[in-house]
Design an enzyme around this catalytic site. Structure first.
Site, short mmCIF file in Angstrom:
data_model
loop_
_atom_site.label_atom_id
_atom_site.label_comp_id
_atom_site.label_asym_id
_atom_site.label_seq_id
_atom_site.Cartn_x
_atom_site.Cartn_y
_atom_site.Cartn_z
CB CYS A 1 65.84 26.13 19.88
SG CYS A 1 66.55 27.39 18.79
CB ALA B 1 64.81 18.88 21.49
N PRO B 2 63.56 19.41 24.49
CG PRO B 2 63.34 18.59 26.67
CD PRO B 2 63.99 19.69 25.88
N GLY B 3 60.76 19.48 24.23
CA GLY B 3 59.35 19.61 23.88
C GLY B 3 58.47 20.36 24.87
N GLY B 4 59.05 20.93 25.93
CA GLY B 4 58.24 21.61 26.93
C GLY B 4 57.44 22.77 26.36
CG ASP C 1 70.86 25.70 10.18
OD1 ASP C 1 71.70 25.42 11.04
OD2 ASP C 1 70.71 26.86 9.72
CG ASP D 1 64.20 27.99 25.73
OD1 ASP D 1 64.55 28.99 26.37
OD2 ASP D 1 64.29 26.83 26.18
CB CYS E 1 68.12 28.43 31.14
SG CYS E 1 69.15 27.38 30.10
#
Length: 435
Positions: A97, A99-102, A147, A164, A217
């Site tokens: 999962c 995006a955004p790429g951290g 998916d 994440d 989070c």
């Protein structure tokens, strides 16, 4: 929950304090940083706190990929990887999962001689993921748009998985006040169910003995410790303890004894976060995966490319539409297997395209770690660099032909110098729109 203090929790949210942090790209160090550094993130080698939040949009080296703006707590992944995978070379990693790429860019640095498959199910977010991973510059990322269930056929394939998971977002209450109004107990339950589906769909692709790094989070037990218990009971996973120093991180134990790591903003310099690490006990079914044949450049095309730039050893070249791309040779077979079942958004590094007798260099090439020192370069000061990033006119004189635009020693992209003008080749979809 252990470590929670209602009074301190409410006070830190009411304080208005905002924590800003970035993670530096060790492969792209500029001549100078203009960022207001105030200290190191203790659990991440490349993490830095800032004393205030600057306008990253107006920092050219941000666009060059010199750093990634990442929340400090989520950088704990670096410490978890260090504690569990001491020899990362040659490993295949799935960031499910992404995006955004951290976490993908962090993994691309940690597994610099490995392969990172960076997946995002939502198409628009996958476009952002492709942009951010291209700016990071490493050639070991394959961005997919699928998916989680699409990874099931890759039984016993990945050495590590980073999930994440989408969550109810309570850990972002201080950073994003809208998250408070969107939160509900019902949404927590829906997120918990979604997290179980994502894990159940994707875990067959993890090798026996492979590592899972699960995070949210959220503060909710239903999305954290309860998921850890479910992984142990239902998915044949075993908890792995991660050593932590006196950082303010709270270690929890679930009913099944799983270790979890909670980040509270009243205890440390970061937002709300949870991570638990697992090792897969049982083996899944693994069969031979089909390979999709890739279109390869012809001899003449490769010769044109070699005449245009030095081609480093150890890379395989293939075509996607009209573009020629490069990937480390050791991952070419894996790319073929992934392409047979997944939608590939970007793979490796785009080198460029050939139009008749001309090679048109790709923007990804400018941002890559390929040796580009033989190209003439225009070194711009900040204001001219920002004009370039806006695709506006700027003052510079260069050698006729293709020139790299640099700022603080780092490439930003390409221009083509003609007798009476300079053509700006910065991607229109990436340009700065603010003045």
């Amino acid at each position: 929950m252990p470590g929670f203090s209602r009074a301190d929790f409410e006070a830190v949210h009411a304080s208005g304090v905002q924590v800003t942090s970035v993670r530096l790209n060790p492969a792209k160090q500029p001549d100078t940083f203009s960022l207001p550094f105030s200290g190191q993130v203790p659990w991440c080698r490349d993490g830095r706190y800032l004393s205030e939040r600057p306008s990253f949009t107006f920092d050219p080296i941000f666009h060059a990929g010199a750093y990634y703006v990442q929340e400090a707590s989520s950088m704990f992944l670096w410490h978890a990887l260090q504690a569990t995978i001491t020899e990362p070379a040659g490993m295949k990693v799935l960031d499910l999962c992404a995006a955004p790429g951290g976490k993908s860019t962090l993994a691309a640095t940690y597994f610099e001689k490995g392969l990172v498959v960076s997946n995002e199910v939502i198409r628009a977010r996958a476009a952002v993921l492709a942009e951010n991973t291209a700016k990071w510059g490493t050639g070991n990322i394959i961005v997919t748009n699928n998916d989680p269930a699409h990874f099931q056929p890759f039984g016993d394939y990945f050495d590590a998985m980073i999930i994440d998971a989408p969550c109810s977002g309570s850990g972002l209450f201080r950073k994003d006040p809208d998250a408070v109004t969107e939160w509900s107990e019902g949404n927590v339950e829906l997120c918990s169910q979604r997290q179980q589906r994502i894990l159940a769909d994707s875990l067959p692709a993890l090798k026996e003995g492979g590592m899972l790094y699960y995070s949210t989070c959220s503060y909710s037990q239903a999305e954290n410790e309860d998921i850890a218990d479910w992984l142990i009971r239902e998915m044949d996973m075993e908890s792995v303890e991660i050593p932590v120093e006196e950082w303010g991180i709270i270690t929890t134990r679930s009913e099944q004894g799983a270790y979890g790591y909670r980040f509270y903003p009243h205890r440390l310099n970061g937002e709300g976060f949870f991570m638990a690490v697992f090792r897969k006990k049982g083996a899944g079914s693994s069969g031979r995966l089909k390979e999709q044949q890739l279109v390869l450049p012809g001899k003449q095309e490769m010769q044109q490319l070699a005449d245009f730039m030095p081609l480093p050893a150890g890379y395989a070249y293939f075509k996607q539409a009209e573009s020629i791309r490069a990937i480390p040779e050791q991952w070419l077979t894996d790319l073929k297997m992934l392409a047979a079942r997944l939608y590939i958004r970007r793979a490796g590094t785009e080198i460029g395209s050939i139009k008749g007798k001309d090679v048109i260099p790709a923007h990804e090439l400018a941002l890559s770690l390929f040796p580009l020192g033989h190209f003439p370069a225009l070194n711009l000061q900040k204001e001219d660099a920002l004009q370039y990033l806006r695709r506006k006119e700027f003052s510079a004189e260069g050698v006729k032909g293709w020139n790299l635009i640099r700022c603080e020693g780092l490439p930003l992209g390409w221009v083509k110098v003609l007798p009476n003008r300079v053509n700006n080749y910065y991607p229109a979809e990436w340009r700065i729109l603010k003045n």
